[in-house]
Design an enzyme around this catalytic site. Structure first.
Site, PDB file in Angstrom:
ATOM      1  N   THR A  30       0.801  -1.340  -0.082  1.00 10.62           N
ATOM      2  CA  THR A  30      -0.120  -0.017  -0.046  1.00 10.62           C
ATOM      3  C   THR A  30       0.733   1.206   0.083  1.00 10.62           C
ATOM      4  O   THR A  30       0.264   2.240  -0.292  1.00 10.62           O
ATOM      5  CB  THR A  30      -0.844  -0.011   1.272  1.00 10.62           C
ATOM      6  OG1 THR A  30      -0.071   0.103   2.640  1.00 10.62           O
ATOM      7  CG2 THR A  30      -2.055  -1.307   1.319  1.00 10.62           C
ATOM      8  N   CYS A  38      -3.144  -0.793  14.346  1.00  7.13           N
ATOM      9  CA  CYS A  38      -3.998  -0.241  13.351  1.00  7.13           C
ATOM     10  C   CYS A  38      -5.012  -1.397  12.751  1.00  7.13           C
ATOM     11  O   CYS A  38      -4.658  -2.393  13.234  1.00  7.13           O
ATOM     12  CB  CYS A  38      -3.164  -0.156  11.897  1.00  7.13           C
ATOM     13  SG  CYS A  38      -4.005   0.647  10.665  1.00  7.13           S
ATOM     14  N   ARG A  63       3.942   6.391   3.620  1.00  8.51           N
ATOM     15  CA  ARG A  63       3.180   7.816   4.096  1.00  8.51           C
ATOM     16  C   ARG A  63       2.494   7.324   5.289  1.00  8.51           C
ATOM     17  O   ARG A  63       2.037   6.149   5.214  1.00  8.51           O
ATOM     18  CB  ARG A  63       2.184   7.972   2.717  1.00  8.51           C
ATOM     19  CG  ARG A  63       2.740   8.436   1.693  1.00  8.51           C
ATOM     20  CD  ARG A  63       1.713   8.909   0.543  1.00  8.51           C
ATOM     21  NE  ARG A  63       0.638   7.993   0.153  1.00  8.51           N
ATOM     22  CZ  ARG A  63       0.626   6.765  -0.435  1.00  8.51           C
ATOM     23  NH1 ARG A  63       1.726   6.642  -1.107  1.00  8.51           N
ATOM     24  NH2 ARG A  63      -0.474   6.055  -0.524  1.00  8.51           N
ATOM     25  N   CYS A  68      -4.910   4.748  11.448  1.00 12.04           N
ATOM     26  CA  CYS A  68      -4.519   4.476  12.698  1.00 12.04           C
ATOM     27  C   CYS A  68      -3.506   5.848  13.191  1.00 12.04           C
ATOM     28  O   CYS A  68      -3.336   5.904  14.300  1.00 12.04           O
ATOM     29  CB  CYS A  68      -3.701   3.438  12.764  1.00 12.04           C
ATOM     30  SG  CYS A  68      -1.963   3.448  11.689  1.00 12.04           S
ATOM     31  N   TRP A 429      15.909  14.092  50.706  1.00 10.82           N
ATOM     32  CA  TRP A 429      14.444  14.031  50.499  1.00 10.82           C
ATOM     33  C   TRP A 429      14.184  15.184  49.262  1.00 10.82           C
ATOM     34  O   TRP A 429      13.708  14.562  48.331  1.00 10.82           O
ATOM     35  CB  TRP A 429      13.794  14.129  51.685  1.00 10.82           C
ATOM     36  CG  TRP A 429      12.339  14.264  51.294  1.00 10.82           C
ATOM     37  CD1 TRP A 429      11.533  12.759  51.587  1.00 10.82           C
ATOM     38  CD2 TRP A 429      11.267  15.059  50.874  1.00 10.82           C
ATOM     39  NE1 TRP A 429      10.229  12.888  51.223  1.00 10.82           N
ATOM     40  CE2 TRP A 429      10.037  14.393  50.989  1.00 10.82           C
ATOM     41  CE3 TRP A 429      11.188  16.103  50.625  1.00 10.82           C
ATOM     42  CZ2 TRP A 429       8.935  14.807  50.119  1.00 10.82           C
ATOM     43  CZ3 TRP A 429      10.342  16.882  50.270  1.00 10.82           C
ATOM     44  CH2 TRP A 429       8.839  16.382  50.008  1.00 10.82           C
ATOM     45  N   TYR A 433      13.041  14.145  45.426  1.00  6.41           N
ATOM     46  CA  TYR A 433      11.858  14.603  44.882  1.00  6.41           C
ATOM     47  C   TYR A 433      11.943  15.467  43.870  1.00  6.41           C
ATOM     48  O   TYR A 433      11.025  15.090  42.974  1.00  6.41           O
ATOM     49  CB  TYR A 433      11.013  15.168  46.005  1.00  6.41           C
ATOM     50  CG  TYR A 433       9.569  15.199  46.069  1.00  6.41           C
ATOM     51  CD1 TYR A 433       8.734  14.341  46.173  1.00  6.41           C
ATOM     52  CD2 TYR A 433       9.224  16.552  45.520  1.00  6.41           C
ATOM     53  CE1 TYR A 433       7.304  14.687  46.221  1.00  6.41           C
ATOM     54  CE2 TYR A 433       8.008  16.786  45.067  1.00  6.41           C
ATOM     55  CZ  TYR A 433       6.841  15.808  45.347  1.00  6.41           C
ATOM     56  OH  TYR A 433       5.546  16.131  45.034  1.00  6.41           O
ATOM     57  N   ASP A 449      11.063   9.295  53.733  1.00  6.84           N
ATOM     58  CA  ASP A 449       9.495   9.794  53.585  1.00  6.84           C
ATOM     59  C   ASP A 449       8.513   9.284  54.323  1.00  6.84           C
ATOM     60  O   ASP A 449       8.599   8.011  54.503  1.00  6.84           O
ATOM     61  CB  ASP A 449       9.146   9.734  52.189  1.00  6.84           C
ATOM     62  CG  ASP A 449       7.671  10.475  51.715  1.00  6.84           C
ATOM     63  OD1 ASP A 449       7.707  11.505  51.648  1.00  6.84           O
ATOM     64  OD2 ASP A 449       6.759   9.441  51.764  1.00  6.84           O
TER      65      ASP A 449
END
Length: 486
Positions: A30, A38, A63, A68, A429, A433, A449
């Site tokens: 194609t 797809c 292309r 999809c 800490w 974080y 923590d």
């Protein structure tokens, strides 16, 4: 990954969404290329060629499939703890596709020459950085043409093309179709409003409610709003000319499409690639949950249910904003930290008009806070911030303004954490974080923590640190899983 064609064809045949974005399929019969999810008629194995990126498929002459839509595929997931040079370069190209930033500038931020970047990028992705950037722009333009009714000229500018003529020529060359012809193929009628809505895909599953709960608890009044299953916030960024751009974003969840629905105010179109990149970062859309769970499922041997497939690490949209709020949150409750941050916003933030109730301000800019006269504790003290934390925030602001710390994608988290901990009032800490949320560091672990210790009672911090060695390199995800159990 693209070497194992039998396994890839099996995933393509099964339409397994966990592989979405990890490879693309060129179909020789194609002349188009598809996502592995797809739903078009299944091609024969001998007609399929597999590519690691959409750019590689396009350079091979294929292309994009109109069914999809490859431009909606999730991004490439980082598979190691340090995020290699090519991965970071690709992310930067995606974010800068509308800014006009040169390859030399990107290479400089990554600490290498543009020649070296071209060489390693081409070796890894089989396309040059320029070709990759071209595909990023074309796919963003295709997304806008299909999902909005923006004028073609605005689409071209938002996607980073310098002129309509160049956009039309490149689009026709790559896709054998003009932008206006593609738009005519869109089935749904689009009604143009003062905003634009796009879809950002992810690899399922995605624990959306847990993510939203986390963000809601830390939302800064005036800047962020979480309600009705959506996250909303104000936006301030600069365009390619260095001029400020203001607006707002709203993010919802579309579980049937495995995507987040992102609505941006029309004012943000000139910086759309930047905005989308920050949304992907905030909601951790590059994560491969299967790869993370493969390592972390051992947590369930400690206690059933500690690790759940689909947990994401909340990132951030504004690194400075998140870092200041983190310092405010030291040794106090999450709610109290949000209150202090909101007071700072109401006093020093930039007022903004939005279409969303509750979004009223932009978080204060570092330069504005640095220019406050007198001692910082005199300004923040009346808002309830202690003198010690006020001074820590001031040093953090100064480091931001002077460029001493860098939380952008090229940042090396371990190096930036050392710089952070050199600031008085910032310990392990806080640094971990910030690295976890601002620098996409997947291997942070907060053994001291309170939430982590509560989730794993009665283990001590030392025992937790030793236990977490088995959770590398995904200890940030382990931390979030532990918080989610509370």
């Amino acid at each position: 990954m693209t070497d194992n064609k039998d396994a890839l064809y099996a995933a393509f045949k099964a339409k397994d969404a966990r592989f979405d974005g990890r490879f693309f399929v060129g179909v020789s019969s194609t002349g188009i290329y598809c996502r592995p999810v797809c739903r078009a008629k299944q091609p024969k194995p001998e007609n399929c060629t597999f590519y690691a990126t959409a750019a590689a498929a396009e350079q091979a002459g294929y292309r994009p499939c109109l069914l999809c839509r490859p431009e909606l595929a999730p991004g490439t997931s980082v598979t190691d703890a340090t995020a290699n040079l090519v991965y970071r370069a690709a992310r930067m190209l995606e974010e800068s596709s509308g800014s006009g930033q040169s390859l030399e500038e990107i290479a400089g931020r990554l600490g290498c020459t543009d020649r070296h970047l071209r060489r390693v990028f081409t070796a890894e992705y089989h396309v040059s950085p320029v070709q990759y950037l071209q595909t990023c722009r074309l796919l963003l333009a295709k997304n806008l043409l299909t999902d909005t009714d923006l004028p073609v000229l605005e689409v071209a500018m938002a996607a980073g093309f310098g002129s309509l003529r160049r956009f039309n020529g490149l689009f026709k060359k790559q896709y054998k179709l003009s932008p206006t012809a593609l738009r005519k193929r869109a089935v749904e009628e689009k009604k143009h409003k003062d905003n634009v809505t796009l879809a950002l895909s992810y690899r399922p599953p995605y624990l959306w409610d847990e993510m939203l709960h986390f963000l809601a608890g830390r939302a800064i009044a005036g800047v962020e709003v979480v309600k009705n299953g959506e996250y909303m916030r104000t936006v301030h960024l600069v365009n390619a000319d260095g001029k400020p751009v203001y607006g707002w974003v709203r993010v919802g969840h579309d579980p049937k499409k495995y995507a987040l629905s992102v609505t941006v105010s029309e004012t943000l179109l000139p910086i759309l690639p930047q905005v989308l990149a920050r949304i992907r970062h905030l909601f951790d859309l590059y994560c491969d949950p299967g790869a993370v769970y493969e390592t972390l499922q051992v947590m369930n041997g400690v206690r059933p249910g500690l690790c759940v497939l689909g947990a994401r690490v909340p990132g951030c949209f504004n690194a400075f904003e998140m870092a200041v709020r983190t310092v405010l949150g030291q040794q106090i409750t999450v709610k109290a930290a949000s209150t202090l941050a909101s007071r700072i916003v109401q006093t020093y933030g930039v007022p903004i008009q939005t279409a969303i109730e509750g979004l009223t301000h932009i978080f204060p800019l570092p330069e504005d806070l640095l220019s406050l006269g007198g001692a910082i504790e005199d300004h923040f003290g009346v808002l309830g911030v202690t003198a010690a934390r006020s001074n820590t925030i001031y040093e953090l602001v100064r480091a931001f303004v002077q460029g001493e710390i860098d939380f952008d994608l090229p940042a090396q988290p371990e190096e930036e954490m050392k710089k952070l901990m050199a600031i008085r009032g910032i310990g392990s800490w806080t640094a971990q974080y910030i690295a976890m949320r601002a620098m996409e560091w997947p291997d942070a672990f907060l053994e001291t923590d309170a939430g982590v210790k509560k989730a794993l009672q009665p283990y001590t911090s030392k025992e937790l640190l030793k236990m977490a060695e088995a959770w590398r390199p995904w200890r940030s995800y382990a931390t979030v899983n532990l918080w989610n159990t509370l």
